[in-house]
Design a protein around this motif. Structure first.
Motif, PDB file in Angstrom:
ATOM      1  N   PHE A  70      -2.518  -5.684   3.311  1.00 12.06           N
ATOM      2  CA  PHE A  70      -1.166  -5.803   2.322  1.00 12.06           C
ATOM      3  C   PHE A  70      -0.042  -6.196   3.354  1.00 12.06           C
ATOM      4  CE2 PHE A  70      -3.031  -1.459   2.221  1.00 12.06           C
ATOM      5  CZ  PHE A  70      -3.408  -1.440   0.445  1.00 12.06           C
ATOM      6  N   ASP A  71       1.053  -6.249   2.584  1.00  9.88           N
ATOM      7  CA  ASP A  71       2.549  -6.545   2.834  1.00  9.88           C
ATOM      8  C   ASP A  71       3.074  -5.628   3.574  1.00  9.88           C
ATOM      9  OD1 ASP A  71       2.183  -9.584   2.527  1.00  9.88           O
ATOM     10  OD2 ASP A  71       1.807  -8.699   0.381  1.00  9.88           O
ATOM     11  N   GLY A  72       2.890  -4.286   3.386  1.00  5.59           N
ATOM     12  CA  GLY A  72       3.963  -3.144   3.161  1.00  5.59           C
ATOM     13  C   GLY A  72       3.436  -1.811   3.405  1.00  5.59           C
ATOM     14  N   PHE A  73       4.032  -0.791   3.561  1.00  5.49           N
ATOM     15  CA  PHE A  73       3.298   0.350   3.409  1.00  5.49           C
ATOM     16  C   PHE A  73       4.596   1.582   3.442  1.00  5.49           C
ATOM     17  CE2 PHE A  73       1.407   3.981   4.985  1.00  5.49           C
ATOM     18  CZ  PHE A  73       0.348   4.270   3.591  1.00  5.49           C
ATOM     19  N   TRP A  74       3.952   2.304   2.493  1.00  9.63           N
ATOM     20  CA  TRP A  74       5.235   3.499   2.811  1.00  9.63           C
ATOM     21  C   TRP A  74       4.622   4.567   2.411  1.00  9.63           C
ATOM     22  CZ3 TRP A  74       5.511   1.641  -2.158  1.00  9.63           C
ATOM     23  CH2 TRP A  74       5.614   2.788  -3.167  1.00  9.63           C
ATOM     24  N   GLY A  88       1.034  -1.002  -0.179  1.00 10.75           N
ATOM     25  CA  GLY A  88      -0.221  -0.173   0.100  1.00 10.75           C
ATOM     26  C   GLY A  88       0.662   1.406  -0.165  1.00 10.75           C
ATOM     27  N   THR A  89       0.385   2.315  -0.632  1.00 11.03           N
ATOM     28  CA  THR A  89       1.156   3.837  -0.292  1.00 11.03           C
ATOM     29  C   THR A  89       0.909   5.160  -0.969  1.00 11.03           C
ATOM     30  OG1 THR A  89       2.640   4.774  -1.292  1.00 11.03           O
ATOM     31  CG2 THR A  89       1.261   3.127  -3.173  1.00 11.03           C
ATOM     32  N   GLY A  90       0.203   6.353  -1.388  1.00  5.62           N
ATOM     33  CA  GLY A  90       0.151   7.123  -1.065  1.00  5.62           C
ATOM     34  C   GLY A  90       1.050   8.044  -1.696  1.00  5.62           C
ATOM     35  N   PHE A  91       0.563   9.024  -2.768  1.00  5.12           N
ATOM     36  CA  PHE A  91       1.169   9.761  -3.333  1.00  5.12           C
ATOM     37  C   PHE A  91       0.794  10.739  -2.699  1.00  5.12           C
ATOM     38  CE2 PHE A  91      -1.669   7.485  -6.374  1.00  5.12           C
ATOM     39  CZ  PHE A  91      -1.015   6.205  -7.082  1.00  5.12           C
ATOM     40  N   PRO A  92       2.198  11.853  -2.965  1.00  4.40           N
ATOM     41  CA  PRO A  92       2.294  13.213  -2.502  1.00  4.40           C
ATOM     42  C   PRO A  92       1.941  14.042  -2.977  1.00  4.40           C
ATOM     43  CG  PRO A  92       4.427  12.300  -3.667  1.00  4.40           C
ATOM     44  CD  PRO A  92       3.203  11.166  -4.145  1.00  4.40           C
ATOM     45  N   ARG A 139      10.818  -8.231   8.348  1.00  3.83           N
ATOM     46  CA  ARG A 139      11.708  -8.475   6.637  1.00  3.83           C
ATOM     47  C   ARG A 139      11.058  -7.407   6.127  1.00  3.83           C
ATOM     48  NH1 ARG A 139      15.777  -8.760   5.199  1.00  3.83           N
ATOM     49  NH2 ARG A 139      15.813 -10.053   2.779  1.00  3.83           N
ATOM     50  N   MET A 140       9.788  -7.123   5.873  1.00  8.55           N
ATOM     51  CA  MET A 140       9.068  -6.547   4.855  1.00  8.55           C
ATOM     52  C   MET A 140       9.435  -5.172   5.325  1.00  8.55           C
ATOM     53  SD  MET A 140       7.864  -7.794   2.443  1.00  8.55           S
ATOM     54  CE  MET A 140       6.962  -6.979   1.480  1.00  8.55           C
ATOM     55  N   GLN A 141       9.625  -4.605   6.094  1.00  7.99           N
ATOM     56  CA  GLN A 141       9.508  -3.476   6.735  1.00  7.99           C
ATOM     57  C   GLN A 141      11.293  -2.886   6.484  1.00  7.99           C
ATOM     58  OE1 GLN A 141      12.038  -1.575   9.023  1.00  7.99           O
ATOM     59  NE2 GLN A 141      10.781   0.113   8.718  1.00  7.99           N
TER      60      GLN A 141
END
Ligand code: IPD
Ligand code: CA
Ligand code: CA
Length: 261
Positions: free
Chosen positions: A195-199, A149-153, A243-245
Protein backbone atom coordinates in the motif's frame (compact mmCIF):
# COMPACT_ATOMS: atom_id res chain seq x y z
CA UNK A 1 11.41 -10.39 23.58
CA UNK A 2 10.96 -10.40 19.80
CA UNK A 3 11.68 -14.14 19.83
CA UNK A 4 8.95 -14.74 22.39
CA UNK A 5 6.51 -12.55 20.45
CA UNK A 6 7.23 -14.56 17.27
CA UNK A 7 6.81 -17.87 19.09
CA UNK A 8 3.48 -16.72 20.55
CA UNK A 9 2.23 -15.38 17.21
CA UNK A 10 3.10 -18.58 15.32
CA UNK A 11 1.53 -20.76 17.98
CA UNK A 12 -1.70 -18.71 17.93
CA UNK A 13 -1.58 -18.85 14.12
CA UNK A 14 -1.53 -22.65 14.26
CA UNK A 15 -4.66 -22.67 16.43
CA UNK A 16 -6.42 -20.31 14.02
CA UNK A 17 -5.42 -22.36 10.96
CA UNK A 18 -6.61 -25.62 12.49
CA UNK A 19 -9.96 -24.07 13.41
CA UNK A 20 -10.39 -22.53 9.96
CA UNK A 21 -10.85 -26.04 8.61
CA UNK A 22 -14.04 -26.44 10.66
CA UNK A 23 -15.39 -22.97 10.33
CA UNK A 24 -19.06 -24.09 10.37
CA UNK A 25 -18.72 -25.56 13.84
CA UNK A 26 -17.23 -22.46 15.48
CA UNK A 27 -19.36 -20.65 18.01
CA UNK A 28 -19.73 -16.93 17.26
CA UNK A 29 -20.67 -14.38 19.96
CA UNK A 30 -21.63 -10.77 19.40
CA UNK A 31 -19.88 -8.26 21.72
CA UNK A 32 -21.66 -5.15 20.38
CA UNK A 33 -23.03 -3.86 17.06
CA UNK A 34 -20.97 -5.43 14.25
CA UNK A 35 -18.37 -6.63 16.76
CA UNK A 36 -17.95 -10.41 16.89
CA UNK A 37 -15.74 -12.84 18.72
CA UNK A 38 -15.34 -16.63 18.65
CA UNK A 39 -13.92 -19.41 20.77
CA UNK A 40 -10.94 -19.29 18.39
CA UNK A 41 -10.17 -15.66 19.30
CA UNK A 42 -10.21 -16.66 22.97
CA UNK A 43 -8.12 -19.84 22.54
CA UNK A 44 -5.51 -17.99 20.46
CA UNK A 45 -5.32 -15.24 23.07
CA UNK A 46 -4.90 -17.75 25.93
CA UNK A 47 -2.06 -19.39 24.03
CA UNK A 48 -0.26 -16.06 23.49
CA UNK A 49 -0.67 -15.05 27.13
CA UNK A 50 0.58 -18.45 28.31
CA UNK A 51 3.78 -18.12 26.27
CA UNK A 52 4.44 -14.51 27.31
CA UNK A 53 3.71 -15.17 30.99
CA UNK A 54 6.01 -18.21 31.04
CA UNK A 55 8.90 -16.08 29.74
CA UNK A 56 8.09 -12.80 31.52
CA UNK A 57 5.86 -13.36 34.56
CA UNK A 58 6.19 -9.72 35.71
CA UNK A 59 5.07 -8.12 32.45
CA UNK A 60 1.63 -6.55 32.07
CA UNK A 61 -0.80 -7.45 29.29
CA UNK A 62 -3.54 -5.63 27.40
CA UNK A 63 -5.44 -8.17 25.34
CA UNK A 64 -8.59 -7.69 23.29
CA UNK A 65 -10.63 -10.57 24.72
CA UNK A 66 -9.48 -10.70 28.37
CA UNK A 67 -8.59 -7.04 28.95
CA UNK A 68 -5.84 -5.69 31.19
CA UNK A 69 -3.61 -7.98 33.29
CA UNK A 70 -1.59 -6.00 35.84
CA UNK A 71 2.21 -6.05 35.85
CA UNK A 72 5.26 -3.78 35.51
CA UNK A 73 5.82 -1.11 32.84
CA UNK A 74 6.41 -3.67 30.09
CA UNK A 75 2.98 -4.03 28.46
CA UNK A 76 2.14 -6.61 25.77
CA UNK A 77 -0.66 -5.42 23.51
CA UNK A 78 -2.41 -8.39 21.92
CA UNK A 79 -4.98 -8.88 19.19
CA UNK A 80 -5.18 -12.68 18.91
CA UNK A 81 -7.20 -12.59 15.67
CA UNK A 82 -7.46 -9.35 13.74
CA UNK A 83 -10.08 -9.70 11.05
CA UNK A 84 -12.59 -11.84 12.95
CA UNK A 85 -15.45 -10.98 10.59
CA UNK A 86 -13.33 -12.18 7.67
CA UNK A 87 -12.40 -15.34 9.58
CA UNK A 88 -16.04 -16.17 10.36
CA UNK A 89 -16.95 -15.83 6.67
CA UNK A 90 -13.96 -17.80 5.41
CA UNK A 91 -12.60 -14.65 3.75
CA UNK A 92 -8.84 -15.24 3.75
CA UNK A 93 -7.49 -12.06 5.35
CA UNK A 94 -6.75 -12.15 9.08
CA UNK A 95 -3.72 -12.13 11.36
CA UNK A 96 -2.31 -12.30 14.86
CA UNK A 97 -0.93 -9.01 16.19
CA UNK A 98 1.39 -8.68 19.20
CA UNK A 99 3.23 -5.54 20.34
CA UNK A 100 5.36 -4.71 23.35
CA UNK A 101 5.36 -1.24 24.90
CA UNK A 102 8.03 -0.31 27.41
CA UNK A 103 7.18 2.76 29.49
CA UNK A 104 4.57 3.70 26.87
CA UNK A 105 6.96 3.40 23.89
CA UNK A 106 6.47 0.78 21.18
CA UNK A 107 9.55 -1.48 21.14
CA UNK A 108 8.50 -4.73 19.45
CA UNK A 109 5.80 -5.55 16.89
CA UNK A 110 4.84 -8.86 15.28
CA UNK A 111 2.02 -9.52 12.82
CA UNK A 112 1.54 -13.05 11.55
CA UNK A 113 -0.67 -14.14 8.64
CA UNK A 114 -1.04 -17.92 9.16
CA UNK A 115 -2.68 -18.56 5.77
CA UNK A 116 0.23 -17.19 3.77
CA UNK A 117 2.85 -17.93 6.42
CA UNK A 118 3.91 -14.27 6.31
CA UNK A 119 5.64 -13.02 9.44
CA UNK A 120 6.09 -9.25 9.78
CA UNK A 121 8.43 -8.18 12.57
CA UNK A 122 9.83 -4.90 13.87
CA UNK A 123 11.90 -3.77 16.79
CA UNK A 124 12.61 -0.16 17.69
CA UNK A 125 15.69 1.01 15.78
CA UNK A 126 16.13 -2.42 14.19
CA UNK A 127 14.05 -1.98 11.02
CA UNK A 128 11.06 -3.93 9.75
CA UNK A 129 11.13 -7.39 8.16
CA UNK A 130 8.88 -9.78 6.25
CA UNK A 131 10.04 -13.38 6.76
CA UNK A 132 13.47 -12.06 7.80
CA UNK A 133 13.90 -9.78 4.78
CA UNK A 134 14.03 -6.02 5.22
CA UNK A 135 10.93 -4.13 4.06
CA UNK A 136 10.41 -0.44 3.23
CA UNK A 137 7.45 1.79 2.53
CA UNK A 138 7.04 2.85 -1.12
CA UNK A 139 8.56 5.96 -2.70
CA UNK A 140 5.17 7.04 -4.12
CA UNK A 141 4.87 10.84 -4.01
CA UNK A 142 1.37 11.64 -5.23
CA UNK A 143 -2.16 10.39 -4.71
CA UNK A 144 -2.39 9.89 -8.46
CA UNK A 145 -1.45 6.28 -9.16
CA UNK A 146 -1.45 5.30 -5.48
CA UNK A 147 -3.08 2.31 -3.78
CA UNK A 148 -4.53 3.28 -0.40
CA UNK A 149 -5.78 1.00 2.40
CA UNK A 150 -8.58 1.92 4.75
CA UNK A 151 -11.21 0.58 7.14
CA UNK A 152 -14.87 1.60 7.30
CA UNK A 153 -16.30 2.95 10.60
CA UNK A 154 -18.82 0.12 10.78
CA UNK A 155 -18.87 0.11 14.59
CA UNK A 156 -18.73 3.88 15.25
CA UNK A 157 -21.27 4.85 12.63
CA UNK A 158 -21.60 8.42 13.97
CA UNK A 159 -18.43 9.08 11.94
CA UNK A 160 -19.80 7.63 8.71
CA UNK A 161 -20.61 10.97 7.02
CA UNK A 162 -17.18 12.45 7.81
CA UNK A 163 -15.57 9.21 6.64
CA UNK A 164 -17.46 9.20 3.34
CA UNK A 165 -16.31 12.75 2.62
CA UNK A 166 -12.70 11.69 3.25
CA UNK A 167 -13.25 8.67 1.03
CA UNK A 168 -14.64 10.82 -1.77
CA UNK A 169 -11.72 13.26 -1.69
CA UNK A 170 -9.14 10.45 -1.79
CA UNK A 171 -11.07 8.30 -4.29
CA UNK A 172 -11.07 11.12 -6.86
CA UNK A 173 -7.26 10.98 -7.10
CA UNK A 174 -6.05 7.55 -5.96
CA UNK A 175 -5.68 4.63 -8.39
CA UNK A 176 -7.43 2.38 -5.88
CA UNK A 177 -8.72 2.09 -2.32
CA UNK A 178 -8.89 -1.30 -0.56
CA UNK A 179 -10.86 -2.34 2.53
CA UNK A 180 -9.44 -5.78 3.25
CA UNK A 181 -10.74 -6.14 6.84
CA UNK A 182 -7.67 -6.47 9.06
CA UNK A 183 -6.12 -3.19 10.18
CA UNK A 184 -3.04 -5.05 11.44
CA UNK A 185 -2.39 -6.57 8.00
CA UNK A 186 -3.20 -3.25 6.30
CA UNK A 187 -0.39 -1.61 8.28
CA UNK A 188 1.97 -4.54 7.67
CA UNK A 189 1.22 -4.25 3.93
CA UNK A 190 1.96 -0.53 4.05
CA UNK A 191 5.30 -1.28 5.72
CA UNK A 192 6.03 -3.87 3.01
CA UNK A 193 5.28 -1.43 0.16
CA UNK A 194 2.01 -3.12 -0.91
CA UNK A 195 0.00 0.00 0.00
CA UNK A 196 1.10 3.61 -0.47
CA UNK A 197 -0.98 4.93 2.42
CA UNK A 198 -3.61 4.05 4.99
CA UNK A 199 -6.24 5.77 7.11
CA UNK A 200 -8.91 4.59 9.52
CA UNK A 201 -11.22 6.00 12.19
CA UNK A 202 -11.79 4.49 15.64
CA UNK A 203 -9.24 1.68 15.93
CA UNK A 204 -8.40 0.02 19.24
CA UNK A 205 -4.86 -0.09 20.54
CA UNK A 206 -4.50 -3.82 19.82
CA UNK A 207 -5.55 -3.37 16.17
CA UNK A 208 -2.70 -0.97 15.42
CA UNK A 209 0.16 -1.14 17.98
CA UNK A 210 2.35 -3.68 16.16
CA UNK A 211 1.47 -2.25 12.75
CA UNK A 212 2.44 1.28 13.73
CA UNK A 213 5.93 0.18 14.76
CA UNK A 214 6.25 -1.80 11.52
CA UNK A 215 5.36 1.28 9.45
CA UNK A 216 7.73 3.54 11.40
CA UNK A 217 10.59 1.06 11.18
CA UNK A 218 9.98 0.70 7.44
CA UNK A 219 10.52 4.45 6.99
CA UNK A 220 6.89 5.54 7.28
CA UNK A 221 5.13 8.19 9.34
CA UNK A 222 1.98 7.78 11.44
CA UNK A 223 -0.14 10.57 12.91
CA UNK A 224 -3.62 11.05 14.34
CA UNK A 225 -6.14 13.38 12.62
CA UNK A 226 -4.56 16.46 14.30
CA UNK A 227 -1.13 15.62 12.83
CA UNK A 228 0.02 14.63 16.34
CA UNK A 229 1.12 11.31 17.81
CA UNK A 230 -1.92 10.61 20.00
CA UNK A 231 -3.11 7.80 17.68
CA UNK A 232 -3.03 5.04 20.31
CA UNK A 233 -5.59 7.01 22.35
CA UNK A 234 -7.74 8.56 19.61
CA UNK A 235 -7.74 5.43 17.42
CA UNK A 236 -7.65 7.67 14.34
CA UNK A 237 -4.74 7.01 12.04
CA UNK A 238 -3.11 8.38 8.90
CA UNK A 239 0.01 6.55 7.71
CA UNK A 240 2.35 6.44 4.74
CA UNK A 241 5.80 7.43 3.62
CA UNK A 242 6.44 11.05 4.76
CA UNK A 243 5.03 12.59 1.54
CA UNK A 244 2.01 10.29 1.21
CA UNK A 245 1.16 10.70 4.88
CA UNK A 246 1.16 14.49 4.40
CA UNK A 247 -0.99 14.27 1.25
CA UNK A 248 -3.50 12.01 2.98
CA UNK A 249 -3.61 14.38 5.95
CA UNK A 250 -4.35 17.30 3.61
CA UNK A 251 -7.19 15.31 2.02
CA UNK A 252 -8.65 14.19 5.35
CA UNK A 253 -8.20 17.28 7.51
CA UNK A 254 -11.03 19.42 5.99
CA UNK A 255 -13.54 16.71 7.02
CA UNK A 256 -12.32 16.26 10.60
CA UNK A 257 -14.91 17.57 13.06
CA UNK A 258 -14.26 18.12 16.79
CA UNK A 259 -15.17 14.53 17.72
CA UNK A 260 -12.33 13.18 15.54
CA UNK A 261 -9.54 15.45 16.79
C1 IPD B 1 -11.08 -5.16 13.30
C2 IPD B 1 -10.21 -5.09 12.06
C3 IPD B 1 -10.82 -4.16 11.04
C4 IPD B 1 -11.05 -2.79 11.60
C5 IPD B 1 -11.88 -2.87 12.87
C6 IPD B 1 -11.23 -3.80 13.88
P1 IPD B 1 -11.15 -7.38 14.85
O1 IPD B 1 -10.50 -5.99 14.30
O2 IPD B 1 -8.93 -4.62 12.37
O3 IPD B 1 -10.00 -4.00 9.91
O4 IPD B 1 -11.71 -2.00 10.64
O5 IPD B 1 -12.01 -1.59 13.42
O6 IPD B 1 -12.04 -3.88 15.03
O7 IPD B 1 -12.41 -7.02 15.57
O8 IPD B 1 -11.38 -8.24 13.68
O9 IPD B 1 -10.09 -7.87 15.77
CA1 CA C 1 -8.65 -6.10 15.81
CA1 CA D 1 -9.50 -9.33 17.29
Amino acid sequence: MLTIAVRAARSAGDIILRSAENIDRIQVDQKSKNDFTTEVDRAAEQEIIKIIKAAFPEHAILAEESGAHAGNDFVWVIDPLDGTTNFIHGFPQFAVSIALKIKGRLEVGVIYDPLRDELFTASKGGGAMLNNRKIRVTKQNSLKGSLIGTGFPFKKQQHLDAYLQMFRTICVDAAGIRRAGSAALDLAYLAAGRFDGFWEIGLCEWDMAAGILLVQEAGGVVTDFSFNDDYLNTGNLIAGNPRMQQLLYQAIQPHVGDSLK
